[in-house]
Scaffold this active site. Structure first.
Site, mmCIF file in Angstrom:
data_model
loop_
_atom_site.group_PDB
_atom_site.id
_atom_site.type_symbol
_atom_site.label_atom_id
_atom_site.label_comp_id
_atom_site.label_asym_id
_atom_site.label_seq_id
_atom_site.Cartn_x
_atom_site.Cartn_y
_atom_site.Cartn_z
ATOM 1 C CG ASP A 84 0.125 23.469 9.153
ATOM 2 O OD1 ASP A 84 1.357 23.318 9.036
ATOM 3 O OD2 ASP A 84 -0.720 22.675 8.699
ATOM 4 C CB THR A 85 3.403 25.953 5.822
ATOM 5 O OG1 THR A 85 4.125 26.936 6.555
ATOM 6 C CG2 THR A 85 3.556 26.210 4.335
ATOM 7 C CG ASP B 268 1.169 19.813 4.438
ATOM 8 O OD1 ASP B 268 2.165 20.549 4.348
ATOM 9 O OD2 ASP B 268 0.784 19.294 5.513
ATOM 10 C CG ASN C 34 5.540 22.001 5.505
ATOM 11 O OD1 ASN C 34 4.473 22.185 6.095
ATOM 12 N ND2 ASN C 34 6.439 21.115 5.893
ATOM 13 C CB ALA D 203 -2.603 16.511 2.962
ATOM 14 N N GLY E 219 -24.429 -29.503 -13.105
ATOM 15 C CA GLY E 219 -23.486 -29.653 -12.012
ATOM 16 C C GLY E 219 -22.386 -30.653 -12.311
ATOM 17 N NE ARG F 125 -27.503 -34.884 -14.168
ATOM 18 C CZ ARG F 125 -28.192 -34.080 -13.360
ATOM 19 N NH1 ARG F 125 -28.310 -34.369 -12.085
ATOM 20 N NH2 ARG F 125 -28.773 -32.988 -13.824
#
Length: 746
Positions: A40-41, A43, A65, A94, A197, A199
């Site tokens: 394989d080349t 990446d 590649n 990759a 709250g 209230r």
């Protein structure tokens, strides 16, 4: 206002950082080895990593590649020059399933001189060459503001507001022979609302209607809120028609909003939408806690048509000083220390967010972003207002089961107020985790399809867990773990001197606690505030932020900043009490103790006034010795009490019909079925009108007291034109930090 601001000359130490710039130019002879190259080349892409800095991992795109790739991609790192900073360079290939490491090299940044730029070739596996261009420079400016002074925008606002207040006072209050002619004599007035709250929110709605329609609000420079009061302020100031449309109309909308059961916000469809929105936040690298969800629920209840609005958007409400400047607050707390002993007050305005204790501030759109040594290293989109509303009122996220009413009805345990009182930070705060940091992440795949699959799988898993926690039979409703808000620490990497500025008026060499004979005035544990002089941990990557009401329930620290020079504080306390007849001074006594420990002027709060005068709608506390306490404000302390409202529907207008009398015949705290519990998040129209109209009446019924206090403040200003000021000579005598810029570069 003087053209010279002495506070601007008070130096807050910060150490200058270095900016390290790396340009990944190209690689030559990339190889996977003899066998690998036959199959394989490559990446290739390059990953850069410096463990000692945040936002520490960077990577180039991958090029398919290609054994002689050219990237020409530039990356920046913010570095602490006093640390050992090592750049790790990794060449990657990759692949579809798992990326492959082809080799690595390192570079010691200390070998590069400041101001130097050079090209460096790194040899990997004896044959591959990676060429980087490296440069190092000093970050001479920062993205944080280090100063004890108010920001320029607030100063400009105060100038404009004083002109408006002066015109209003001349037409509203002062006789012709006593008109104001100089803004120097215009008092600075602050309106303050407590927590409590809904209230507090509903009560403050009635207060603001009364102040708006009576003209008092036009005299105020500041409106400050805490917890529930901030929710009303947020609703008001974010309303598109405010201030042209006043509280009367906006409060009607609010009454409709809070009449619905909050459980309706937890339908599966809505919860899924909330959680998916939070996943986007989490996946971007920001921490997410239950407070985020609570903020969404509060936002959906109160500002449902403007969920995208931000704190910065409020600038348009004050850009011509047409409204008082709103101030909001929360606490920064430590995981292992009670908030009653240690808490830093964080203040929020449309202009700035920061901590006056350290003289460190930033624009609101930077709050939550990543900082290192005062420099922004990763910016995120400004948090929406509802996120801040969740933080400001986060005490209710802690006891969310009580808010929803889903706790065991057979439970005869403590009341909600008692339960909140017993909360400690260990219930709130999880230990700081770096799980969101780049430093923890593995070197991921560059394949787009596999990344999408992995991302989707993680998202689905997280969303499902959160969804089941909210709507399922989950321990979430039986625990308080991890409920505090969490944000990136904007003070990460700063160098705090032990004498960082609390107050320009403080003698740091003689700091001590309140005198023993004064401890009884705080009606509280003598250990309260015992560690408030401790600094924030500048090494932790995230900080926890919680409801300020967990320490005391009034936002006085915002108003007591000496730079704001407030003359009159009109304070409204909606805090819970054991009964309607209980003394209403607990929170203001704590505020007094806090002020004394920080050497800030505060009038003596005499709790025995309750024994002498009984329960009243408001109490006035003035400086004990006006001639010597020239910097001390006057406080009008309104409390939640149904006294004259039972007999009068408006000041001086008696109730006549039985319906009018029945409407006003209610208790606030004594009724066992009270609709005004701190944890009630649904108000019927009648409950809303009762509380709203009560506080509107109490405010209007004491307008003469307020007007007299304003008149007294004007006289006091005229007699003491230099009050709440600090001279340049006193600043020179109080140089808090001794380290010079040169020593920080050493």
């Amino acid at each position: 206002m003087s053209s010279i601001d002495p506070y601007q000359h008070i130096t807050v130490e910060h150490q200058y950082s270095h900016k390290f710039t790396v340009t990944v130019k190209q690689a030559k002879n990339v190889t996977k080895g003899a066998l690998g190259d036959m199959l394989d080349t490559p990446d290739p892409y390059v990953e850069l990593f410096i463990p000692s800095t945040p936002d520490s991992r960077k990577r180039t795109k991958h090029i398919n590649n290609n054994v002689n790739p050219e990237w020409n991609e530039t990356f920046e790192f913010i570095l602490d020059p006093n640390q050992e900073n090592v750049l790790e360079i990794t060449l990657m290939d990759a692949n579809y399933v798992m990326d492959e490491t082809l080799g690595s090299a390192t570079f010691h940044v200390s070998s590069l001189k400041v101001g130097e730029k050079k090209e460096v070739a790194f040899i990997i596996n004896k044959v591959t060459e990676i060429i980087l261009e490296l440069s190092l420079e000093v970050c001479s400016s920062t993205d944080l503001r280090f100063s004890m002074a108010l920001c320029d925008e607030e100063k400009a606002f105060r100038q404009q507001r004083k002109m408006r207040v002066m015109q209003h006072l001349n037409s509203f209050l002062l006789p012709e022979q006593d008109q104001l002619t100089s803004i120097r004599d215009v008092p600075v007035i602050a309106v303050v609302g407590s927590g409590g709250g809904f209230r507090a929110m509903v009560g403050f709605a009635g207060v603001m209607k009364a102040l708006y329609e009576s003209g008092i609000l036009d005299c105020a420079t500041y409106v400050a809120g805490l917890s529930g009061s901030t929710w009303y302020m947020s609703t008001l100031y974010s309303h598109p028609d405010f201030p042209a449309k006043g509280p009367k109309e906006i409060n009607k909308e609010l009454m409709d909003s809070v009449s619905h059961n909050p459980l309706k916000l937890l339908t599966p469809q809505k919860v899924k939408r909330y959680i998916e929105a939070l996943w986007k936040k989490k996946s971007s690298g920001q921490p997410v806690t239950f407070t985020d969800i609570f903020g969404m629920l509060i936002g959906e209840t109160l500002i449902q048509n403007r969920m995208d609005t931000t704190l910065s958007d409020m600038k348009e409400k004050i850009n011509k000083a047409q409204s008082s400047l709103p101030l909001f607050t929360c606490l920064h707390v430590k995981p292992d220390v009670s908030e009653l002993m240690f808490a830093d007050w964080v203040e929020f305005s449309p202009y700035e967010i920061g901590m006056a204790k350290y003289g460190t501030f930033m624009p609101p759109n930077l709050f939550g972003s990543k900082f290192f040594m005062g420099t922004e290293v990763k910016r995120y989109k400004e948090n929406p207002l509802h996120f801040l509303m969740g933080i400001w009122g986060s005490a209710f996220a802690i006891l969310f089961n009580r808010v929803l009413g889903v706790s065991n009805s057979q439970n005869k345990g403590p009341t909600m107020e008692e339960e909140l009182e017993n909360i400690r930070l260990r219930h709130l705060v999880s230990n700081d985790s770096d799980s969101d940091d780049e430093s923890q992440g593995p070197k991921g795949s560059e394949n787009t399809d596999i990344k999408k699959e992995q991302q989707q799988s993680r998202e689905e898993s997280w969303v499902q867990r959160m969804f089941m926690a909210l709507v399922g039979d989950s321990a979430l409703f039986n625990t308080r773990e991890g409920r505090a808000g969490k944000v990136h620490n904007f003070m990460l990497g700063l160098n705090l001197n032990t004498c960082y500025p609390f107050s320009p008026l403080t003698d740091f060499g003689t700091q001590e606690s309140v005198e023993d004979d004064e401890l009884d005035t705080a009606v509280a544990d003598p250990d309260e505030f015992d560690r408030i002089y401790e600094p924030l941990d500048v090494q932790t990557k995230k900080i926890h932020v919680v409801d300020s009401g967990l320490t005391f329930n009034l936002p006085y620290p915002l108003i007591l900043r000496p730079q704001r020079g407030v003359d009159l504080i009109i304070s409204f306390d909606f805090s819970a009490r054991p009964s309607d007849s209980s003394p209403p001074f607990k929170e203001i006594l704590l505020a007094e103790k806090w002020a004394k420990m920080n050497k800030l002027p505060f009038p003596k709060i005499d709790p025995h006034v309750f024994d002498r005068e009984g329960l009243k709608e408001c109490y006035v506390f003035k400086p004990k010795n006006p001639a010597s306490d020239v910097n001390c404000p006057t406080i009008i302390h309104f409390v939640l009490a149904n006294i004259n409202f039972r007999k009068f529907k408006a000041p001086g207008v008696p109730r006549e019909t039985q319906e009018e009398k029945d409407f006003a015949d209610f208790d606030i705290f004594d009724d066992p079925d009270t609709p005004f519990s701190t944890f009630n998040f649904q108000y019927t129209y009648q409950a809303f009108r009762r509380l709203h109209d009560l506080m509107e009446f109490n405010t209007l019924n004491n307008l003469d007291i307020i007007k007299q206090a304003i008149a007294d403040s004007i006289d006091y200003r005229r007699q003491n034109p230099s009050r709440c000021s600090v001279s340049l000579s006193s600043v020179e005598a109080r140089r808090y930090f001794n380290k010079t810029q040169n020593s920080t570069h050493a």
